[in-house]
Scaffold this active site. Structure first.
Site, short mmCIF file in Angstrom:
data_model
loop_
_atom_site.label_atom_id
_atom_site.label_comp_id
_atom_site.label_asym_id
_atom_site.label_seq_id
_atom_site.Cartn_x
_atom_site.Cartn_y
_atom_site.Cartn_z
N CYS A 144 -11.17 3.18 0.56
CA CYS A 144 -9.86 3.30 0.52
C CYS A 144 -9.52 2.33 1.86
CB CYS A 144 -9.49 4.53 1.19
SG CYS A 144 -7.55 5.06 1.65
N THR A 145 -8.48 1.56 1.73
CA THR A 145 -8.06 0.60 2.93
C THR A 145 -7.68 1.44 3.92
OG1 THR A 145 -5.88 0.67 1.92
CG2 THR A 145 -7.38 -1.24 1.19
N HIS A 146 -7.16 2.54 3.97
CA HIS A 146 -6.86 3.40 5.39
C HIS A 146 -8.15 3.48 6.15
CE1 HIS A 146 -3.13 4.67 3.45
NE2 HIS A 146 -2.80 5.05 4.74
N CYS A 173 -4.48 -1.16 -2.06
CA CYS A 173 -4.58 0.22 -2.07
C CYS A 173 -5.58 0.24 -3.27
CB CYS A 173 -3.36 0.80 -2.46
SG CYS A 173 -3.54 2.65 -3.17
N ASN A 174 -6.88 1.15 -2.75
CA ASN A 174 -7.87 1.05 -3.99
C ASN A 174 -7.28 2.13 -5.13
OD1 ASN A 174 -10.76 0.01 -3.19
ND2 ASN A 174 -9.52 0.52 -1.22
N THR A 175 -6.83 3.22 -4.81
CA THR A 175 -6.29 4.13 -5.77
C THR A 175 -5.24 3.46 -6.87
OG1 THR A 175 -6.49 6.05 -4.36
CG2 THR A 175 -4.98 6.08 -6.07
N GLY A 194 -3.09 9.03 -3.76
CA GLY A 194 -4.27 9.60 -4.26
C GLY A 194 -3.92 11.07 -5.08
N ASP A 234 0.81 -1.19 0.04
CA ASP A 234 0.17 -0.12 0.03
C ASP A 234 0.93 1.13 0.03
OD1 ASP A 234 -2.21 1.67 0.30
OD2 ASP A 234 -2.73 1.30 2.11
N SER A 235 0.20 2.33 -0.15
CA SER A 235 1.06 3.67 -0.27
C SER A 235 1.37 3.97 1.34
CB SER A 235 0.13 4.82 -0.68
OG SER A 235 -0.95 4.91 -0.01
N GLU A 274 -3.40 7.39 9.20
CA GLU A 274 -2.17 7.36 9.66
C GLU A 274 -1.86 7.60 10.82
OE1 GLU A 274 0.65 6.65 7.48
OE2 GLU A 274 -0.80 5.76 5.94
#
Length: 261
Positions: free
Chosen positions: A181-183, A72-74, A41, A8-9, A150
């Site tokens: 969004c996975t966040h 990560c969806n993006t 994003g 992921d980012s 985060e």
């Protein structure tokens, strides 16, 4: 022994890792995130594709990975074809859970909460037209919520009043919210508190875990190797993050050592 790379980012993919780990605890996991280019994003598509390809292929070779999850969806909306072309192992992506939300919504008014890039993607439009054409889908693209997630994992408080302001347009309208969004599952409780009312929250974590389990099949050899964590940059509040990682049975963050793309 099976090895799974989750990428992921930032730390959002840990929500997907937790779902997969719950079903497959005997696998070795390598969790990698790209803080040096966070948030994804806001990246140009070409840079996002190149960074993801570079980091993922390097770690696949280094650790002899059996399966990759782009958590990560993006990134998933644009990078999967590139990765599947250059890797000979399964690559699983995440997409907003539009289909289950459309089935669960009684009012047929759904809120899609994602990054600015994801809410604008043509792929997202296609999902809505395929699975929720009979619904009104209200979209909020927020980088700030990514930052909040985060912060939470690094031991910092979340402002419910700020969340309320971001979600204010949905108050009393939506009855189902897609965490695109996975966040965002990391701050699910705070989102529920901020949006108020009787609202169903949907994300893709469990569906991704089911897919990974199907692809890996029966695990006959239990991993004895530690679950590793990599970051492309030396992050802030590492001690607090490492504490959260330890609770998830992940090793402290290591800084990735590789030539930058």
């Amino acid at each position: 022994m099976k090895r799974v790379l989750i990428f992921d980012s930032g730390v959002g993919g840990l929500s997907v890792y937790q779902e997969i780990y719950a079903q497959l605890p005997n696998v070795q996991y390598i969790y990698a995130f790209d803080d040096a280019a966070f948030p994804y994003g806001e990246l140009p598509e070409e840079e996002l594709i190149e960074r993801t390809r570079h980091i993922v292929t390097l770690l696949v070779e280094r650790h002899v990975i059996d399966l990759v999850v782009i958590a990560c969806n993006t990134a998933s909306t644009i990078v999967l074809p590139t990765l599947r072309d250059c890797l000979a192992i399964p690559v699983v992506g995440v997409v907003p859970a539009i289909k289950p939300a459309a089935m669960l919504s009684m009012r047929k008014v759904i809120g899609l909460l994602a990054t600015p890039a994801t809410v604008q993607r043509e792929y997202t439009d296609l999902l809505i037209s395929q699975f929720a054409s009979h619904c009104e889908v209200l979209r909020i693209g927020s980088t700030r919520l990514v930052e909040m997630a985060e912060q939470k994992l690094r031991g910092q408080p979340i402002s419910i009043s700020e969340l309320e302001e971001i979600l204010s347009l949905w108050q009393g309208k939506v009855d189902c919210v897609v965490l695109g969004c996975t966040h965002f599952p990391l701050i699910k409780d705070e989102i529920i508190e901020a949006i108020k009312g009787d609202v169903i929250i949907v994300d893709s974590g469990r569906a991704i875990a089911n897919r990974v389990k199907d692809l890996l099949g029966v695990i006959t050899i239990t991993s004895t190797e530690p679950n590793l964590t990599y970051n492309s940059a030396a992050g802030n509040n590492t001690a607090a993050l490492n504490k959260s990682l330890a609770e998830m049975k992940l090793a402290p963050v290591r800084t990735l050592q590789f030539p930058r793309p």
